[in-house]
Design an enzyme around this catalytic site. Sequence first.
Site, PDB file in Angstrom:
ATOM      1  N   ALA A 181       0.840  -1.209   0.000  1.00  0.00           N
ATOM      2  CA  ALA A 181       0.000   0.000   0.000  1.00  0.00           C
ATOM      3  C   ALA A 181       0.871   1.253   0.000  1.00  0.00           C
ATOM      4  O   ALA A 181       0.603   2.223  -0.713  1.00  0.00           O
ATOM      5  CB  ALA A 181      -0.942  -0.006   1.200  1.00  0.00           C
ATOM      6  N   ASP A 182       1.910   1.245   0.804  1.00  0.00           N
ATOM      7  CA  ASP A 182       2.859   2.367   0.808  1.00  0.00           C
ATOM      8  C   ASP A 182       3.550   2.502  -0.538  1.00  0.00           C
ATOM      9  O   ASP A 182       3.676   3.603  -1.090  1.00  0.00           O
ATOM     10  CB  ASP A 182       3.923   2.139   1.886  1.00  0.00           C
ATOM     11  N   LEU A 183       4.039   1.384  -1.067  1.00  0.00           N
ATOM     12  CA  LEU A 183       4.847   1.438  -2.285  1.00  0.00           C
ATOM     13  C   LEU A 183       4.035   1.876  -3.496  1.00  0.00           C
ATOM     14  O   LEU A 183       4.515   2.660  -4.327  1.00  0.00           O
ATOM     15  CB  LEU A 183       5.486   0.071  -2.529  1.00  0.00           C
TER      16      LEU A 183
END
Length: 409
Positions: A181-183
């Site tokens: 999700a961050d990436l």
Amino acid sequence: MPDTVNAESRQPSGPLAGLTVFDLTRVLAGPSCVQMLADLGAAVIKIEKPGSGDDTRGFVPPSMPGTAESAYFAGTNRNKRSVTLDIAQPEGQLIARALIARSDILVENFKVGTLARYGLGHAQLAPEHPGLIYCSITGFGQTGPYAERPGYDSLIQAMGGIMSLTGEPDGAPMKVGVPVADLFAGLYGAIGVLAALRHRERTGQGQHIDIGMLDTHVAWLANQGMNYLATGQNPPRLGNQHPNIVPYQVFATEDGHIVLSIGNDPTFARFCREFGLDHLCGDERFATNAARVANRALVTETLTPVLAAHSSSWWLGRLEALKIGCGPINTLEQVFADAQVIARGNLVDMARPDGTSVRLVANPVRLSATPVDYRLPPPMLGEHTDEVLTDMLGLSETDRAALRRDGVI
């Protein structure tokens, strides 16, 4: 083994050379976005809180060999110059604004409204700097009922649906083993910045890029999201099986496991003919992919003893010779020792100022004319504060000493 890059003194040479990024990000989504821009040649000023810096500096163990620096931090902070600056203090805000005036892009991942309290919000900066490209990466975006909530990778994976799709059918919901999700938010942020640069090139105008982690997460639900929209039914967890293709899954072999990926009917027929399963070609339950999806359990049950009869190496050798999709299930040790990974240059060693070397995962973008540029290893906290404030703002040693005394830098 990759060659060590001694790049500390090199000037940026990538396609974004000549552009400056004012980096107000920390942890992962924002730093990964900025590292992509930095690898493409942008000069990056990473602003960190005096004394502590980016939260991930404390995410240890593990540390990089021969250093006290966290591996987590090193993974997304190369090609950046670290400046310690307390933007909560008025003097820090003045310095920030002076640096922003000399920047093309600002990337931040503070909670909604936080930077506005320091006079550094987009609405406050845009009138003075109409060409500034301002990218905000937050958990839920700048609007909507969840806008003020904090965003964390596991939280977004849960709310964004991927955990309902991941794991064994009868097991618990499962997150992906890396912070996707961050990436993905970082990648979409970088794409947005590149689009905004093209717009500014044509019009001279900057803009605000609003990246919400939940938005980007929903966007990459891909075929599973479309499966739901087409049927109105929640896709079930299938473990290591594919929702739309059968067989396309993990099978146990005599001594381990492999992935078998058969993407079309002619390939399945070739597999059957080669491995003594000719009778399946005439069975309507196996003849087409649609039929195999409908009879998923039967296909798996039929092929399981076939795959279990031989070793992984036996299967991989024969399947590869037949150009049938297959692969080993590698540990990370095997990944980084893989001949293809090495041949493609997916590792890079960067020399640090103290003479030690840090090994990093390379940028995967391959540009023929303007290749990715490795210039600076992940910085020590505040390593470039004096350099940046002197070169960009002309602050004297006396000025800097006073700022340090007051905790501003």
